[in-house]
Design a protein around this motif. Structure first.
Motif: not given
Length: 208
Positions: A12-20, A35-41, A82-84
């Motif tokens: 599951v590709m979880l697309v979010s924004g800078h809210v909450g 299990p979840m991964d997140i893509v970060v700068a 899941a990837v955020g």
């Protein structure tokens, strides 16, 4: 929705924004057994960058540096994880232009492209604070059902990008006080247009 994807063996590709509070949301997903991964700068301050990485890893969240995303995100999604990823940054000339609050905004095509490449579910993901003296958040995960139509792959990418951007706008309109983003969202203008011109399935987890 995450249960259904797991049964099908799909990521599951979880697309979010800078809210909450997106950090609490990611930790909450992991705490509920997904299990979840997140893509970060990477942060310019290396000490702070290492602190953030360690903090996320202690909560069970796997960190994928943005530069490694094309390869590692697809692998994670194909493994059923899941990837955020954030979807409200200006993507400069590499993005696709979709409306955000009535103005065309250059938006990264990565979430749509990677989800399609991996055969993953594309969904939005927001962790919203519930009013009250006790810190509590509701995590909203909503699948984006977007038809491919007959416009080809490029049109499908634009349709998915437009869909998650519209969902973000709806969430910000509902909880404007929880949108914390000082980024110049409309910094890049569409070709031939001056800067500033105007354009034209679900689940919830409670975290205490």
């Amino acid at each position: 929705m995450l249960d259904a994807a797991a049964r099908e063996g799909r990521g599951v590709m979880l697309v979010s924004g800078h809210v909450g509070n997106w950090e609490v949301g990611a930790a909450g997903v992991v705490a509920h057994g997904y299990p979840m991964d997140i893509v970060v700068a990477r942060q310019r301050n290396l000490l702070f960058d290492r602190y953030l990485t360690r903090s996320r890893q202690r909560l069970g969240v796997t960190v994928i540096p943005r530069g490694n995303a094309p390869r590692e995100v697809v692998a994670a999604l194909k493994a059923g994880r899941a990837v955020g990823i954030m979807g409200d940054q200006d993507a400069r000339k590499a993005g696709v232009f979709v409306d955000f609050f009535g103005r065309p905004a250059s938006t990264a095509r990565g979430p749509a492209v990677l989800a399609m490449r991996a055969g993953a579910v594309l969904a939005t993901f927001y962790s919203i604070r519930v009013p009250g003296w006790r810190p509590r958040y509701d995590v909203y995960i909503e699948e984006l059902a977007v038809g491919d139509g007959d416009g080809g792959r490029a049109a499908a990418v634009v349709a998915r990008t437009r869909a998650f951007t519209k969902r973000l706008e709806e969430r910000v309109r509902k909880d404007p006080g929880q949108y914390f983003w000082l980024h110049r969202r409309w910094k890049t203008s569409p070709p031939g247009r001056a800067a500033g011109a105007t354009g034209t399935g679900s689940g919830r987890i409670s975290i205490d």
